[in-house]
Motif scaffolding. Structure first.
Motif, PDB file in Angstrom:
ATOM      1  N   LYS A  41      -4.572   7.140   3.588  1.00  0.00           N
ATOM      2  CA  LYS A  41      -5.262   6.018   2.925  1.00  0.00           C
ATOM      3  C   LYS A  41      -6.183   6.505   1.813  1.00  0.00           C
ATOM      4  O   LYS A  41      -6.259   5.880   0.755  1.00  0.00           O
ATOM      5  N   SER A  57       0.236   2.849   3.890  1.00  0.00           N
ATOM      6  CA  SER A  57      -0.098   1.802   4.854  1.00  0.00           C
ATOM      7  C   SER A  57       1.042   0.782   4.782  1.00  0.00           C
ATOM      8  O   SER A  57       2.182   1.171   4.541  1.00  0.00           O
ATOM      9  N   PRO A  82       3.864   4.209   7.239  1.00  0.00           N
ATOM     10  CA  PRO A  82       2.961   5.173   6.616  1.00  0.00           C
ATOM     11  C   PRO A  82       3.450   6.607   6.856  1.00  0.00           C
ATOM     12  O   PRO A  82       3.799   6.981   7.974  1.00  0.00           O
ATOM     13  N   GLU A  91       0.829  -1.196   0.000  1.00  0.00           N
ATOM     14  CA  GLU A  91       0.000   0.000   0.000  1.00  0.00           C
ATOM     15  C   GLU A  91       0.869   1.255   0.000  1.00  0.00           C
ATOM     16  O   GLU A  91       1.220   1.807   1.044  1.00  0.00           O
TER      17      GLU A  91
END
Length: 137
Positions: free
Chosen positions: A118, A91, A71, A47
């Motif tokens: 996110k 993430s 993150p 991510e």
């Protein structure tokens, strides 16, 4: 204290340079500012979003390098077995390419609006490439 702004599409984050731990990378990147690119979603790493930079050479060695940026951490892969790139983790990330695991220099950390990470990542994933701009403040 914010040292720079990072814009990804409609999202803006304050950020700081990791000058103590990655002084050569920070110095080389500052010479290239304001830095403009495009963010696309990572393919192998989890991510995060990345800015593929081809054979751009910042002339820096590994310093403060990691394969697992947290993150809000931004890393620079200086090139080698894969192309030069900048990666922003939103993430969980295990930094890799089709060649396998990589490590990049953690040289910038986002300091504001982390609650939007996110949403920024999902925007890049579902809406495609987004403009990126790094600028000093």
């Amino acid at each position: 204290m914010s040292q720079l702004k990072v814009h990804v599409g409609d999202f803006t984050f304050d950020a700081k340079f990791e000058e103590k731990d990655a002084p050569k990378t920070v110095a080389a990147f500052k010479k290239a500012m304001p830095f403009v690119s495009q963010a696309i979603h990572v393919r192998w790493s989890g991510e995060g979003v990345w800015m593929p930079l081809g054979d751009l050479d910042f002339g820096v060695p590994y310093e403060n390098h990691t394969s697992f940026p947290a993150p809000g951490q931004i890393i620079l892969y200086p090139g080698g077995i894969s192309e030069t790139e900048i990666l922003l983790a939103y993430s969980g990330v295990h930094f890799a390419s089709k060649m396998g695991q990589l490590a990049g220099n953690h040289f910038i950390t986002l300091t504001s609006n982390l609650e939007n990470l996110k949403e920024m990542g999902k925007t890049v994933l579902w809406k495609g490439a987004q403009p990126v701009r790094f600028e000093l403040v």
